[in-house]
Design an enzyme around this catalytic site. Sequence first.
Site, PDB file in Angstrom:
ATOM      1  N   LYS A  23       1.813 -20.002 -81.966  1.00 13.35           N
ATOM      2  CA  LYS A  23       2.938 -20.406 -82.810  1.00 13.35           C
ATOM      3  C   LYS A  23       2.734 -19.909 -84.244  1.00 13.35           C
ATOM      4  CE  LYS A  23       3.177 -24.853 -83.695  1.00 13.35           C
ATOM      5  NZ  LYS A  23       3.120 -25.151 -85.135  1.00 13.35           N
ATOM      6  N   GLN A 147       0.143 -23.390 -95.321  1.00 12.67           N
ATOM      7  CA  GLN A 147       1.500 -22.889 -95.086  1.00 12.67           C
ATOM      8  C   GLN A 147       2.242 -22.625 -96.387  1.00 12.67           C
ATOM      9  OE1 GLN A 147       3.376 -25.647 -92.411  1.00 12.67           O
ATOM     10  NE2 GLN A 147       1.902 -25.265 -90.782  1.00 12.67           N
ATOM     11  N   ASP A 292      -5.944 -28.772 -86.966  1.00 13.12           N
ATOM     12  CA  ASP A 292      -5.097 -29.035 -85.804  1.00 13.12           C
ATOM     13  C   ASP A 292      -5.866 -29.394 -84.541  1.00 13.12           C
ATOM     14  OD1 ASP A 292      -2.712 -28.768 -87.118  1.00 13.12           O
ATOM     15  OD2 ASP A 292      -2.371 -26.694 -86.543  1.00 13.12           O
ATOM     16  N   ARG A 323      -1.428 -38.259 -88.808  1.00 14.00           N
ATOM     17  CA  ARG A 323      -2.231 -38.135 -87.596  1.00 14.00           C
ATOM     18  C   ARG A 323      -3.479 -39.011 -87.618  1.00 14.00           C
ATOM     19  NH1 ARG A 323      -1.491 -31.599 -86.422  1.00 14.00           N
ATOM     20  NH2 ARG A 323       0.544 -31.827 -85.396  1.00 14.00           N
ATOM     21  N   ARG A 366       1.018 -32.709 -80.684  1.00  9.80           N
ATOM     22  CA  ARG A 366      -0.444 -32.724 -80.498  1.00  9.80           C
ATOM     23  C   ARG A 366      -0.970 -34.099 -80.068  1.00  9.80           C
ATOM     24  NH1 ARG A 366      -1.301 -27.760 -81.374  1.00  9.80           N
ATOM     25  NH2 ARG A 366      -0.486 -26.636 -83.181  1.00  9.80           N
TER      26      ARG A 366
END
Length: 409
Positions: A23, A147, A292, A323, A366
């Site tokens: 991705k 990012q 991740d 998360r 995830r």
Amino acid sequence: MKLHLTGPSNTKLKDTITITGSKSESNRSLLLAALYPDIEIENISNSDDAQVMEEGLKISKGTVDIHHAGTAMRFLTGYFSTQEGKEVILTGSKRMTERPIEILVNALKSLGADISYVQDKGYPPIKIKGQHIVKEKVSLPANVSSQYISSLLLIAPSLENGLQLELVGKITSVPYIKMTLALLEEIGVETSFEGNVIKVSSKANVSPTTLVVESDWSSASYFYGICALAAPGTEITLSAYKEKSLQGDSVLAKIYTAFGVETSFGKNKITLKKTDKIVSAENEFDLANAPDIAQTIAVTCFGLGVGCHLIGLHTLKIKETDRLEALHTELSKLGANISVTDKTLTIIPSIGILKDIAIDTYNDHRMAMAFAPLAMKTTLYVNDAEVVSKSYPDFWNDLKQLNFSIKEL
């Protein structure tokens, strides 16, 4: 969609799984192809994120809704800022409107971008009017999401004078920055990364180029988790992967040796093999460059009944969900002794896993996939299991190929 999961009765597995393109690489390649039409892409990801990125790049006026796709939000913010004549409102899901964008917006505005907030300052939705940008110097805090950094670097060669980006402080997620620079170099753009300064030269056109996207290492992580929890002798082959990967999550091959999983590289494939190595009761990993895979590693440790201390997790709080808190809640439901801070996670070794617990996924792909390997040790439910389509639509079918029993309720 709610699923009931039971792992295979024969826990010595042997099979081959094909995983589509990364991705992260796909979204970078798509943006470059939008800037330079002579670029073609092979093995592109079939994920929701890649699809909304591809569709978003085609829009020149009106609303661009990227749903839960954080990468698309950051990358398209940079892209539309440079597109003269295009005017869009960039928005997404409710969670996306809670994820900060101000650091990137401020950097782009300092270069001359025309961006305004539609609702709350610092958060999407944002209105962007494309501009011809000539300024070439900008700075960002070095510890922000990679990012933001990649968004600026990807548009840099299309700017009249290129870009000089200074990162202030200690840099995190370096592999993702290097992935972006490597793709720029692959299409003939000159770059340099010395100390805390990155320079990208301007390039008006590129020669016809085909970018071949490597399969996704983040997706591979779930099979590392399965292999770690399976019987010695288990072999799972995954394609298509490279030994010299651009993806930071390829560190999995090294990390999972601690859990008795050895990785061998073949031509465009890797084979994971579970050995009879004794796993240490305590494990510490710095995941600042590969956040991740934190969920997968935490679940693996709990499933093995061993402890872990994971650090470098400061970016996890602004992902699809917080998360760290999500891991704390869901692992606690299963009986884990777990504690978290704003950037660390610690699990104390425990014996036994509660069964038939329903795992909530928080609109986070995830969460669903990281917990699935625990079906090797207990029966569990996964709520809103369709969320995997964000990055890995074939996930549940691939688990069935490994003889997992998956029943939709």
